[in-house]
Design an enzyme around this catalytic site. Structure first.
Site, mmCIF file in Angstrom:
data_model
loop_
_atom_site.group_PDB
_atom_site.id
_atom_site.type_symbol
_atom_site.label_atom_id
_atom_site.label_comp_id
_atom_site.label_asym_id
_atom_site.label_seq_id
_atom_site.Cartn_x
_atom_site.Cartn_y
_atom_site.Cartn_z
ATOM 1 C CE LYS A 170 -3.950 -2.145 2.357
ATOM 2 N NZ LYS A 170 -4.957 -1.973 3.425
ATOM 3 C CE1 TYR A 211 -9.522 -2.879 0.659
ATOM 4 C CE2 TYR A 211 -8.673 -1.000 -0.550
ATOM 5 C CZ TYR A 211 -8.463 -2.112 0.251
ATOM 6 O OH TYR A 211 -7.193 -2.454 0.657
ATOM 7 C CG ASN A 219 -3.578 -2.180 6.871
ATOM 8 O OD1 ASN A 219 -3.498 -1.778 5.716
ATOM 9 N ND2 ASN A 219 -4.503 -3.044 7.256
ATOM 10 C CG HIS A 271 -5.676 -6.266 0.313
ATOM 11 N ND1 HIS A 271 -6.836 -6.287 1.041
ATOM 12 C CD2 HIS A 271 -5.844 -7.155 -0.707
ATOM 13 C CE1 HIS A 271 -7.678 -7.148 0.483
ATOM 14 N NE2 HIS A 271 -7.108 -7.687 -0.578
ATOM 15 C CD GLU A 297 -9.142 -9.341 -3.115
ATOM 16 O OE1 GLU A 297 -9.878 -8.833 -2.264
ATOM 17 O OE2 GLU A 297 -8.014 -9.816 -2.825
HETATM 18 P P1 CMP Z 1 -7.393 -4.472 3.960
HETATM 19 O O1 CMP Z 1 -6.899 -5.823 4.297
HETATM 20 O O2 CMP Z 1 -6.865 -3.839 2.738
HETATM 21 O O3 CMP Z 1 -8.985 -4.523 3.862
HETATM 22 C C1 CMP Z 1 -9.826 -3.440 4.186
HETATM 23 C C2 CMP Z 1 -9.072 -2.275 4.729
HETATM 24 O O4 CMP Z 1 -9.833 -1.307 5.400
HETATM 25 C C3 CMP Z 1 -8.077 -2.758 5.781
HETATM 26 O O5 CMP Z 1 -7.060 -3.505 5.196
HETATM 27 C C4 CMP Z 1 -7.682 -1.447 6.425
HETATM 28 O O6 CMP Z 1 -6.653 -0.797 5.713
HETATM 29 C C5 CMP Z 1 -8.956 -0.649 6.292
HETATM 30 N N1 CMP Z 1 -9.608 -0.524 7.594
HETATM 31 C C6 CMP Z 1 -10.137 -1.513 8.332
HETATM 32 N N2 CMP Z 1 -10.647 -1.017 9.478
HETATM 33 C C7 CMP Z 1 -10.406 0.317 9.460
HETATM 34 C C8 CMP Z 1 -10.687 1.370 10.358
HETATM 35 N N3 CMP Z 1 -11.312 1.146 11.515
HETATM 36 N N4 CMP Z 1 -10.301 2.613 10.012
HETATM 37 C C9 CMP Z 1 -9.667 2.831 8.816
HETATM 38 N N5 CMP Z 1 -9.382 1.861 7.925
HETATM 39 C C10 CMP Z 1 -9.759 0.614 8.252
#
Ligand code: CMP
Length: 140
Positions: free
Chosen positions: A11, A51, A114, A117, A128
């Site tokens: 990311k 998403y 984070n 993904h 995906e």
């Molecule tokens: P990902 O595995 O890409 O799938 C969905 C994404 O939403 C997740 O990783 C996070 O980056 C994001 N996400 C999940 N929970 C939150 C939250 N509480 N606030 C902001 N982003 C979130």
């Protein structure tokens, strides 16, 4: 166990900090093979489609803005039990809950930013992967 494929994204928070190689090293050390990879700038439409399952969540807008804020690296990973193996090496979505040695524990900034993904199931991975790669771009 049959060979499986999963979809991965490095990311914006990670590409901006030049962590692509460090993350790929952890992926490969976990026994996964990177069989396709490209660095792209995601469009808003691509991020919203990708998403869509989170559309009703309060963080959806923030998530889409983040995913288009800088380049990402999209990947196809291959190996035995690839979906689970990748989820293990990524660690928990919230880095404060991620296990030691995982990508998110080592590199993620927050639950939103984070670093990586990964697909949550083999069926999701198929969908995906097809959003970002054509068959001849995947070389196992
Ligand atoms: P990902 O595995 O890409 O799938 C969905 C994404 O939403 C997740 O990783 C996070 O980056 C994001 N996400 C999940 N929970 C939150 C939250 N509480 N606030 C902001 N982003 C979130």
């Amino acid at each position: 166990m049959a060979i499986e494929r999963t979809f991965s994204i490095i990311k914006p928070d990670a590409t901006e900090r030049n962590l692509t190689g460090a993350i790929n090293a952890l992926i490969e050390k976990a026994g996964l093979r990177i069989v396709a990879q490209k660095r792209i700038r995601m469009t808003r439409e691509q991020a919203e489609t990708f998403y869509a399952v989170h559309k009703a969540r309060p963080f959806f807008g923030e998530l889409v803005d983040f995913m288009i804020s800088a380049p990402v690296v999209v990947q196809v990973l291959e190996g035995e039990n690839a979906v689970l193996k990748h989820r293990d090496v990524m660690g928990a979505t919230d880095p404060s809950k991620a296990a030691d040695g995982t990508i998110r524990k080592l590199h993620a900034k927050s639950i939103g930013e984070n670093s990586v993904h990964g697909s949550d199931a083999a069926e999701t991975a198929v969908i995906e992967i097809a959003q970002f790669f054509s068959g001849n771009e995947i070389v196992g």
